[in-house]
Design a protein around this motif. Structure first.
Motif, PDB file in Angstrom:
ATOM      1  N   LYS A 123       0.834  -1.204   0.000  1.00 60.55           N
ATOM      2  CA  LYS A 123       0.000   0.000   0.000  1.00 60.55           C
ATOM      3  C   LYS A 123       0.870   1.255   0.000  1.00 60.55           C
ATOM      4  O   LYS A 123       0.522   2.267  -0.617  1.00 60.55           O
ATOM      5  N   LEU A 124       2.012   1.179   0.676  1.00 63.97           N
ATOM      6  CA  LEU A 124       2.900   2.332   0.794  1.00 63.97           C
ATOM      7  C   LEU A 124       4.002   2.349  -0.263  1.00 63.97           C
ATOM      8  O   LEU A 124       4.946   3.127  -0.166  1.00 63.97           O
ATOM      9  N   GLY A 125       3.870   1.499  -1.275  1.00 65.92           N
ATOM     10  CA  GLY A 125       4.779   1.565  -2.412  1.00 65.92           C
ATOM     11  C   GLY A 125       5.993   0.660  -2.360  1.00 65.92           C
ATOM     12  O   GLY A 125       6.884   0.773  -3.199  1.00 65.92           O
ATOM     13  N   PHE A 126       6.045  -0.245  -1.411  1.00 66.82           N
ATOM     14  CA  PHE A 126       7.140  -1.213  -1.369  1.00 66.82           C
ATOM     15  C   PHE A 126       6.896  -2.284  -2.427  1.00 66.82           C
ATOM     16  O   PHE A 126       5.752  -2.626  -2.727  1.00 66.82           O
ATOM     17  N   ILE A 127       7.980  -2.814  -2.966  1.00 67.80           N
ATOM     18  CA  ILE A 127       7.915  -3.864  -3.974  1.00 67.80           C
ATOM     19  C   ILE A 127       8.703  -5.066  -3.467  1.00 67.80           C
ATOM     20  O   ILE A 127       9.823  -4.910  -2.950  1.00 67.80           O
ATOM     21  N   LYS A 128       8.140  -6.258  -3.632  1.00 67.70           N
ATOM     22  CA  LYS A 128       8.861  -7.465  -3.204  1.00 67.70           C
ATOM     23  C   LYS A 128      10.077  -7.654  -4.105  1.00 67.70           C
ATOM     24  O   LYS A 128       9.967  -7.663  -5.330  1.00 67.70           O
ATOM     25  N   PHE A 172       8.480 -22.406  16.610  1.00 67.29           N
ATOM     26  CA  PHE A 172       7.274 -23.207  16.832  1.00 67.29           C
ATOM     27  C   PHE A 172       7.304 -24.513  16.042  1.00 67.29           C
ATOM     28  O   PHE A 172       6.291 -24.982  15.540  1.00 67.29           O
ATOM     29  N   GLY A 173       8.507 -25.082  15.907  1.00 66.91           N
ATOM     30  CA  GLY A 173       8.645 -26.380  15.270  1.00 66.91           C
ATOM     31  C   GLY A 173       8.526 -26.394  13.757  1.00 66.91           C
ATOM     32  O   GLY A 173       8.338 -27.452  13.176  1.00 66.91           O
ATOM     33  N   LYS A 174       8.663 -25.226  13.123  1.00 65.88           N
ATOM     34  CA  LYS A 174       8.583 -25.217  11.650  1.00 65.88           C
ATOM     35  C   LYS A 174       9.547 -24.197  11.066  1.00 65.88           C
ATOM     36  O   LYS A 174       9.911 -23.213  11.707  1.00 65.88           O
ATOM     37  N   TRP A 175       9.939 -24.465   9.827  1.00 65.06           N
ATOM     38  CA  TRP A 175      10.816 -23.565   9.089  1.00 65.06           C
ATOM     39  C   TRP A 175       9.996 -22.418   8.510  1.00 65.06           C
ATOM     40  O   TRP A 175       8.871 -22.614   8.057  1.00 65.06           O
ATOM     41  N   ILE A 176      10.599 -21.225   8.525  1.00 64.66           N
ATOM     42  CA  ILE A 176       9.885 -20.016   8.110  1.00 64.66           C
ATOM     43  C   ILE A 176      10.698 -19.281   7.051  1.00 64.66           C
ATOM     44  O   ILE A 176      11.912 -19.080   7.196  1.00 64.66           O
ATOM     45  N   ASP A 177      10.001 -18.869   5.986  1.00 62.81           N
ATOM     46  CA  ASP A 177      10.604 -18.058   4.936  1.00 62.81           C
ATOM     47  C   ASP A 177      10.514 -16.580   5.308  1.00 62.81           C
ATOM     48  O   ASP A 177       9.625 -16.172   6.067  1.00 62.81           O
ATOM     49  N   VAL A 178      11.413 -15.788   4.749  1.00 65.00           N
ATOM     50  CA  VAL A 178      11.370 -14.334   4.938  1.00 65.00           C
ATOM     51  C   VAL A 178      11.416 -13.684   3.561  1.00 65.00           C
ATOM     52  O   VAL A 178      12.322 -13.952   2.768  1.00 65.00           O
ATOM     53  N   GLY A 179      10.422 -12.841   3.299  1.00 68.28           N
ATOM     54  CA  GLY A 179      10.406 -12.058   2.068  1.00 68.28           C
ATOM     55  C   GLY A 179      10.931 -10.668   2.353  1.00 68.28           C
ATOM     56  O   GLY A 179      10.819 -10.160   3.471  1.00 68.28           O
ATOM     57  N   TYR A 180      11.507 -10.041   1.334  1.00 68.65           N
ATOM     58  CA  TYR A 180      12.002  -8.672   1.474  1.00 68.65           C
ATOM     59  C   TYR A 180      11.286  -7.760   0.499  1.00 68.65           C
ATOM     60  O   TYR A 180      11.178  -8.067  -0.694  1.00 68.65           O
ATOM     61  N   TRP A 181      10.774  -6.667   1.050  1.00 67.99           N
ATOM     62  CA  TRP A 181      10.125  -5.624   0.268  1.00 67.99           C
ATOM     63  C   TRP A 181      10.986  -4.372   0.366  1.00 67.99           C
ATOM     64  O   TRP A 181      11.559  -4.080   1.431  1.00 67.99           O
ATOM     65  N   GLU A 182      11.091  -3.636  -0.743  1.00 63.68           N
ATOM     66  CA  GLU A 182      11.932  -2.455  -0.789  1.00 63.68           C
ATOM     67  C   GLU A 182      11.176  -1.254  -1.326  1.00 63.68           C
ATOM     68  O   GLU A 182      10.330  -1.386  -2.220  1.00 63.68           O
ATOM     69  N   LYS A 183      11.500  -0.099  -0.776  1.00 61.10           N
ATOM     70  CA  LYS A 183      10.982   1.169  -1.283  1.00 61.10           C
ATOM     71  C   LYS A 183      12.183   2.097  -1.432  1.00 61.10           C
ATOM     72  O   LYS A 183      12.922   2.310  -0.485  1.00 61.10           O
ATOM     73  N   VAL A 184      12.345   2.635  -2.618  1.00 64.03           N
ATOM     74  CA  VAL A 184      13.361   3.650  -2.843  1.00 64.03           C
ATOM     75  C   VAL A 184      12.687   4.998  -2.655  1.00 64.03           C
ATOM     76  O   VAL A 184      11.651   5.271  -3.281  1.00 64.03           O
ATOM     77  N   LEU A 185      13.238   5.807  -1.775  1.00 68.99           N
ATOM     78  CA  LEU A 185      12.624   7.094  -1.436  1.00 68.99           C
ATOM     79  C   LEU A 185      12.928   8.176  -2.464  1.00 68.99           C
ATOM     80  O   LEU A 185      13.886   8.173  -3.137  1.00 68.99           O
TER      81      LEU A 185
END
Length: 160
Positions: free
Chosen positions: A131-136, A147-160
């Protein structure tokens, strides 16, 4: 009302944050943070980066901050951000207002790139960032284990 965080906000910030520590994958911390540690985080981060709180009826109901992305000097205009909204206050536009204020300050301070790391799945954080203009820009698979499970991490970027 939005204002800069102070060490006096540490207890209320801990209350917000520790809910996520104990009940969600949103943060990879697993042990609740004590107010003394949060005071230290606020004071050390606030020396160089903004840390804001959202106040409603004299209560901290959300906070957002920016911090160093990496230590190499070529990264000094890039920051990573975090935002947490107290349970029961989500969906009221508080996150959008607070994050927008943070982004405005970052731009005024001439930071260039803002990164949001999001533990997945997290449709609310993704929606706020986009909503604020970040892009994955990428995703790291199975980098956290909670909690006993593997978790992915996504990165979103906004150039000001």
């Amino acid at each position: 009302m939005i204002r800069e965080a102070t060490s006096n906000d540490a207890l209320e910030i801990c209350s917000i944050y520790n809910y996520f520590v104990l009940n969600t994958i949103i943060t990879f911390e697993e042990i609740p943070v004590l107010p003394e540690e949060m005071e230290h985080r606020i004071s050390s981060i606030s020396k160089n980066y903004p840390w804001l709180v959202f106040i409603e009826k004299n209560e901290v109901v959300a906070y957002a901050y920016a911090c160093q992305w990496k230590v190499r000097t070529a990264y000094n205009r890039t920051v990573e951000t975090g935002i947490y909204v107290k349970q029961g206050f989500e969906g009221k536009g508080i996150g959008s207002q607070l994050y927008s204020a943070l982004l405005k300050i970052l731009k005024e301070k001439q930071f260039h790139a803002v990164l949001g790391g999001i533990a997945l799945p997290n449709k609310y954080s993704i929606a706020l960032h986009e909503k604020l203009g970040f892009i994955k820009t990428g995703q790291l698979n199975e980098v956290g284990f909670k909690f006993g499970k593997w978790i992915d991490v996504g990165y979103w970027e906004k150039v000001l």
